[in-house]
Design an enzyme around this catalytic site. Sequence first.
Site, PDB file in Angstrom:
ATOM      1  N   ASN A 135      -1.387   8.257  41.447  1.00 43.27           N
ATOM      2  CA  ASN A 135      -2.355   8.650  40.428  1.00 43.27           C
ATOM      3  C   ASN A 135      -1.930   8.053  39.095  1.00 43.27           C
ATOM      4  OD1 ASN A 135      -3.475  10.424  38.195  1.00 43.27           O
ATOM      5  ND2 ASN A 135      -4.529  11.310  39.957  1.00 43.27           N
ATOM      6  N   SER A 186      -8.128   9.093  42.249  1.00 43.60           N
ATOM      7  CA  SER A 186      -8.781   9.593  41.045  1.00 43.60           C
ATOM      8  C   SER A 186      -9.051  11.066  41.309  1.00 43.60           C
ATOM      9  CB  SER A 186     -10.083   8.827  40.790  1.00 43.60           C
ATOM     10  OG  SER A 186     -10.592   9.172  39.522  1.00 43.60           O
ATOM     11  N   GLU A 187      -8.509  11.947  40.462  1.00 40.08           N
ATOM     12  CA  GLU A 187      -8.454  13.359  40.842  1.00 40.08           C
ATOM     13  C   GLU A 187      -9.806  14.065  40.833  1.00 40.08           C
ATOM     14  OE1 GLU A 187      -6.851  12.079  38.196  1.00 40.08           O
ATOM     15  OE2 GLU A 187      -6.939  13.399  36.454  1.00 40.08           O
ATOM     16  N   ASN A 188     -10.851  13.372  40.364  1.00 37.38           N
ATOM     17  CA  ASN A 188     -12.177  13.966  40.495  1.00 37.38           C
ATOM     18  C   ASN A 188     -12.724  13.825  41.918  1.00 37.38           C
ATOM     19  OD1 ASN A 188     -12.164  11.205  39.645  1.00 37.38           O
ATOM     20  ND2 ASN A 188     -14.380  11.303  39.436  1.00 37.38           N
ATOM     21  N   SER A 223      -9.024  17.515  46.501  1.00 40.01           N
ATOM     22  CA  SER A 223      -8.289  16.555  45.693  1.00 40.01           C
ATOM     23  C   SER A 223      -7.002  17.162  45.147  1.00 40.01           C
ATOM     24  CB  SER A 223      -9.176  16.091  44.526  1.00 40.01           C
ATOM     25  OG  SER A 223      -8.519  15.100  43.776  1.00 40.01           O
TER      26      SER A 223
END
Lengths: 234, 208
Positions: free
Chosen positions: B23, B45-47, B87
């Site tokens: 990340n 991508s943490e979304n 996520s």
Amino acid sequence: MNKVYANANEALDGVISDGMMIAAGGFGLCGIPELLLEAIKNSGAQNLTFASNNAGVDDFGIGILLQTKQVKKMISSYVGENAEFMRQYLSGELELEFNPQGTLAERMRAGGAGIPGFYTKTGVGTVIAEGKEHKDFDGETYILEEGIFADLAIVKAWKADDTGNLVFRKTARNFNVPAATCGKICIAEVEEIVPRGSLDPDSIHLPGIYVHRLIQGEHEKRIEQRTTRKKEEA
Amino acid sequence: MPWDRNQMAARAAQELEDGMYVNLGIGIPTLVANYVGDKDITLQSENGMLGMGPFPFEGDEDPDLINAGKQTITELSRTAYFDSATSFAMIRGGKIAAAVLGAMEVDEEGDLANWMIPGVLVKGMGGAMDLVAGVGRVIVVMDHTNKHGKSKLLQKCTLPLTGKKVVDRIITNLGVLDVVDGGLKIVEIADGVTEDEIRGATEAKIVN
């Protein structure tokens, strides 16, 4: 069983009331239930609490409910894109509870799964941990976070069948799934309602058991940060 | 000469190994993607995405496809999408090998502050607290000193923390330092920078 309503205003009829806690899907302006937010504005409901990762921008998303002062409290991880939000927060008109993004997602997931609390390492040793129960597991310290049980969930998906099975598109799935599960009632807005049987049962992202009301509509789908590269860079 | 932003990003890219899921934060960490070379790295991508691709060509922007900085991006042949709870489950579950993040302050215990300056408008921590608590290795990339010339590598962080004892390695414009027992250890010095310069710019205790 008919879950399909003609529009967002009708879907909210008999559901929305003052003082509700509403879980909303979306990340930034991506995958937000824009039609239902507009309908909540039309409903005039007051003193609402929103559990939502962000607070929209001034004229789109939850931002439109800040303009009309219908929001009492936000539970969010990041609110940087909204000037009216900051004005109301700094003047004390609006309550704000910051949750780390993963804690917010897990609080929704837990609430939807009937789990009232869970322990996490996130936030240990920070302001987030203040006043929360600490517990050690195998030599590591964790804090207790509580599940979110919302009165209403509003989410946006790409497609649905008329039984409420939902399919999302790309990164617009985000908080919509955990938010949908944690509402006593969940209303979903989609770009297209298709006949049952036309979605692959193996590719349903959220089963219709979580979805009580459903509308189809036109979505603006605004882009917050348009970033591109030139063809010759490739 | 101290490293510039791109040299810092290139140095951070050396930390990444073939096969890693990683990340990257906003700012200089985003540039790290430009320097991974032939290494097989999957960006999270943490979304809700693994396998983040570059920015789209003009006209190809998709409002349903953004990164955690809300910028339009593209997908790759390896891409997978998922919801926010999934996520952060992979972040908290230790499945993400490393996070490369910017910082305002790091201290000799590995405490990190990068989300809030009291008295300045607070935007929120986003996913930073989850990342530093959950990923395998936290690599901070930042300038060694702030714009007033004051060290950002402190004995004790003064700003509200993002995480306690979470930082493993710090890459600055002056060199590379590890958080070890008792303080920070210099592991590399940028070309043309002296050890005295790095020590002079570091408030944290430096151990050998």
